[in-house]
Design a protein around this motif. Sequence first.
Motif, PDB file in Angstrom:
ATOM      1  N   ILE A  28     -18.367   5.365  43.057  1.00 54.02           N
ATOM      2  CA  ILE A  28     -17.567   4.565  42.497  1.00 54.02           C
ATOM      3  C   ILE A  28     -15.954   4.907  42.489  1.00 54.02           C
ATOM      4  N   ILE A  29     -15.992   6.360  42.241  1.00 58.88           N
ATOM      5  CA  ILE A  29     -14.668   7.011  42.490  1.00 58.88           C
ATOM      6  C   ILE A  29     -14.148   7.201  43.631  1.00 58.88           C
ATOM      7  N   LEU A  30     -14.845   7.305  44.726  1.00 61.29           N
ATOM      8  CA  LEU A  30     -14.180   7.652  46.110  1.00 61.29           C
ATOM      9  C   LEU A  30     -14.090   6.015  46.528  1.00 61.29           C
ATOM     10  N   ILE A  31     -14.860   5.286  46.328  1.00 59.61           N
ATOM     11  CA  ILE A  31     -14.516   3.729  46.628  1.00 59.61           C
ATOM     12  C   ILE A  31     -13.417   3.226  45.894  1.00 59.61           C
ATOM     13  N   GLY A  32     -13.395   3.388  44.731  1.00 57.65           N
ATOM     14  CA  GLY A  32     -12.324   2.836  43.912  1.00 57.65           C
ATOM     15  C   GLY A  32     -10.818   3.495  44.301  1.00 57.65           C
ATOM     16  N   VAL A  33     -10.705   4.717  44.379  1.00 57.43           N
ATOM     17  CA  VAL A  33      -9.606   5.557  44.638  1.00 57.43           C
ATOM     18  C   VAL A  33      -9.278   5.023  46.206  1.00 57.43           C
ATOM     19  N   ALA A  34     -10.191   4.595  47.030  1.00 60.86           N
ATOM     20  CA  ALA A  34      -9.769   4.155  48.518  1.00 60.86           C
ATOM     21  C   ALA A  34      -9.099   2.755  48.197  1.00 60.86           C
ATOM     22  N   VAL A  35      -9.743   1.958  47.749  1.00 65.29           N
ATOM     23  CA  VAL A  35      -9.304   0.751  47.326  1.00 65.29           C
ATOM     24  C   VAL A  35      -7.698   0.829  47.091  1.00 65.29           C
ATOM     25  N   LEU A  36      -7.598   1.556  45.997  1.00 66.32           N
ATOM     26  CA  LEU A  36      -6.222   1.618  45.198  1.00 66.32           C
ATOM     27  C   LEU A  36      -5.045   2.347  46.297  1.00 66.32           C
ATOM     28  N   PHE A  37      -5.620   3.599  46.574  1.00 62.64           N
ATOM     29  CA  PHE A  37      -4.607   4.560  47.531  1.00 62.64           C
ATOM     30  C   PHE A  37      -4.301   3.903  48.850  1.00 62.64           C
ATOM     31  N   ASN A  38      -5.409   3.433  49.768  1.00 65.57           N
ATOM     32  CA  ASN A  38      -5.219   2.653  50.879  1.00 65.57           C
ATOM     33  C   ASN A  38      -4.298   1.287  50.634  1.00 65.57           C
ATOM     34  N   GLY A  39      -4.721   0.865  49.622  1.00 60.02           N
ATOM     35  CA  GLY A  39      -3.674  -0.314  49.533  1.00 60.02           C
ATOM     36  C   GLY A  39      -2.414  -0.402  49.243  1.00 60.02           C
ATOM     37  N   LEU A  40      -2.109   1.005  49.133  1.00 58.77           N
ATOM     38  CA  LEU A  40      -0.649   1.179  48.908  1.00 58.77           C
ATOM     39  C   LEU A  40       0.201   0.942  50.316  1.00 58.77           C
ATOM     40  N   PHE A  41      -0.569   0.793  51.458  1.00 61.42           N
ATOM     41  CA  PHE A  41      -0.058   0.909  52.814  1.00 61.42           C
ATOM     42  C   PHE A  41      -0.640  -0.417  53.698  1.00 61.42           C
ATOM     43  N   SER A  42       0.201  -0.942  53.974  1.00 60.60           N
ATOM     44  CA  SER A  42      -0.269  -2.357  54.549  1.00 60.60           C
ATOM     45  C   SER A  42      -1.306  -2.200  55.728  1.00 60.60           C
ATOM     46  N   TRP A  43      -1.279  -1.262  56.460  1.00 57.74           N
ATOM     47  CA  TRP A  43      -1.987  -0.989  57.658  1.00 57.74           C
ATOM     48  C   TRP A  43      -3.355  -0.283  57.233  1.00 57.74           C
ATOM     49  N   ARG A  44      -3.681  -0.013  56.323  1.00 55.20           N
ATOM     50  CA  ARG A  44      -4.656   0.977  55.899  1.00 55.20           C
ATOM     51  C   ARG A  44      -5.614   0.137  54.687  1.00 55.20           C
ATOM     52  N   ARG A  45      -5.500  -1.135  54.264  1.00 58.30           N
ATOM     53  CA  ARG A  45      -6.157  -1.556  53.402  1.00 58.30           C
ATOM     54  C   ARG A  45      -7.651  -1.433  53.474  1.00 58.30           C
ATOM     55  N   TYR A  46      -8.155  -1.267  52.295  1.00 55.16           N
ATOM     56  CA  TYR A  46      -9.604  -0.943  52.481  1.00 55.16           C
ATOM     57  C   TYR A  46     -10.221  -1.846  51.129  1.00 55.16           C
ATOM     58  N   PRO A  47     -11.483  -2.424  51.458  1.00 54.02           N
ATOM     59  CA  PRO A  47     -12.430  -2.373  52.662  1.00 54.02           C
ATOM     60  C   PRO A  47     -11.619  -3.024  54.060  1.00 54.02           C
ATOM     61  N   ALA A  48     -12.058  -2.554  55.075  1.00 49.23           N
ATOM     62  CA  ALA A  48     -11.253  -3.114  56.338  1.00 49.23           C
ATOM     63  C   ALA A  48     -10.923  -4.706  56.530  1.00 49.23           C
ATOM     64  N   HIS A  49     -11.784  -5.396  56.004  1.00 50.82           N
ATOM     65  CA  HIS A  49     -11.663  -6.828  55.935  1.00 50.82           C
ATOM     66  C   HIS A  49     -10.384  -7.385  55.502  1.00 50.82           C
ATOM     67  N   LEU A  50      -9.915  -6.588  54.245  1.00 48.13           N
ATOM     68  CA  LEU A  50      -8.660  -6.771  53.584  1.00 48.13           C
ATOM     69  C   LEU A  50      -7.716  -6.791  54.510  1.00 48.13           C
ATOM     70  N   ASN A  51      -7.596  -5.849  55.518  1.00 49.62           N
ATOM     71  CA  ASN A  51      -6.719  -5.735  56.513  1.00 49.62           C
ATOM     72  C   ASN A  51      -6.883  -6.823  57.717  1.00 49.62           C
ATOM     73  N   PHE A  52      -8.296  -6.860  58.202  1.00 47.45           N
ATOM     74  CA  PHE A  52      -8.239  -7.788  59.350  1.00 47.45           C
ATOM     75  C   PHE A  52      -8.063  -9.298  59.241  1.00 47.45           C
ATOM     76  N   ARG A  53      -8.295  -9.551  57.971  1.00 44.05           N
ATOM     77  CA  ARG A  53      -8.035 -11.051  57.641  1.00 44.05           C
ATOM     78  C   ARG A  53      -6.792 -11.506  57.696  1.00 44.05           C
ATOM     79  N   HIS A  54      -5.730 -10.551  57.552  1.00 43.38           N
ATOM     80  CA  HIS A  54      -4.365 -11.022  57.658  1.00 43.38           C
ATOM     81  C   HIS A  54      -3.664 -11.167  59.078  1.00 43.38           C
ATOM     82  N   VAL A  55      -4.620 -10.332  60.174  1.00 50.47           N
ATOM     83  CA  VAL A  55      -4.059 -10.135  61.447  1.00 50.47           C
ATOM     84  C   VAL A  55      -4.509 -11.577  62.043  1.00 50.47           C
ATOM     85  N   LYS A  56      -3.528 -12.097  62.766  1.00 54.54           N
ATOM     86  CA  LYS A  56      -3.709 -13.430  63.599  1.00 54.54           C
ATOM     87  C   LYS A  56      -3.671 -13.104  65.140  1.00 54.54           C
TER      88      LYS A  56
END
Length: 312
Positions: free
Chosen positions: A164-192
């Motif tokens: 939970i720590i690793l996944i939770g920190v990954a969601v929050l930390f990677n979410g700070l950077f638009s090109w790194r959003r985690y899980p990957a689908h959060l990033n892919f669904r915005h790409v047209k």
Amino acid sequence: MKLFDKTQMYYFLSETLKYLGIEANSTSKTEKVISGIGAMLGILLCQLVTLQYFDSNESLLLIASMGATATLIYALPHGALSQPWSVFGGHFTSAIIGILSYQYIPESLIASSVAVGGAVLVMYFLRCLHPPGGATALFCTQGGDTVHALGFNFLIEPLLQNVIILIGVAVLFNGLFSWRRYPAHLNFRHVKSQSPSVLSHEDLSAALLQSDSFVDVSTEELAIIFDRAMTHANTNNTYKKLPLKQACFYSNGALGEGWNIREIINISNSTVTYKVVFGKDKGVIDECSQRNFRKWARFEVEYVQGSWIKTI
């Protein structure tokens, strides 16, 4: 003869790098630093939790497993092996198999081997292949008396907390950077899609299936990479007479083994002297007419962050 020997040496070195799997890394310095900081934060919290249950020596294998997971989800946040189901399912199925192996197989060597092999098999079938899971399975058989005494309670304390720590920190930390959003689908669904193509998403999926080997890339990511490549290919895709300049690099635009990069060493009135700097015959110095060089060359290229790209 000396030129032949030098050419053979270049070819040998080039082939050796390919067999070793050493590829160009196109990520920026910023991306590398971000990955390192994320992994540091995630594993720091995991260690603080794990040390509440085991001493420093007993926790080594589990911390090593979590360290491998941190490397994946912070350095490769869009990789197929890094996604939440792979992390959660991989560690938990591996732990269950590891615990069962220890409880029912008295021989330690056999138990640990069955645990890792069984973990890989089950993770494959459950579509949660996660390499660090193998280390978790091993930890359950080789972790010592404290781990064995926990039995299936180990799944909650501390395994669930670590995951939970690793996944939770990954969601929050990677979410700070638009090109790194985690899980990957959060990033892919915005790409047209930006470019029409004769290839479809289904074609890419079929190609992955035909390889009959796990590839750490999702069809979504592969489709986006291909779409961006097509967009880049269509940018400034003119058919003007290609200017030839000394000390510049040119590509034939081929794929796979046919790809070639040449540097122009000298230009005379009618001929071009060039050196092959990448691809087959790397290191060879030769010459041809300007007309033949233009027939071979599709565009001028430059070396940027470990990759050859078209000069715009």
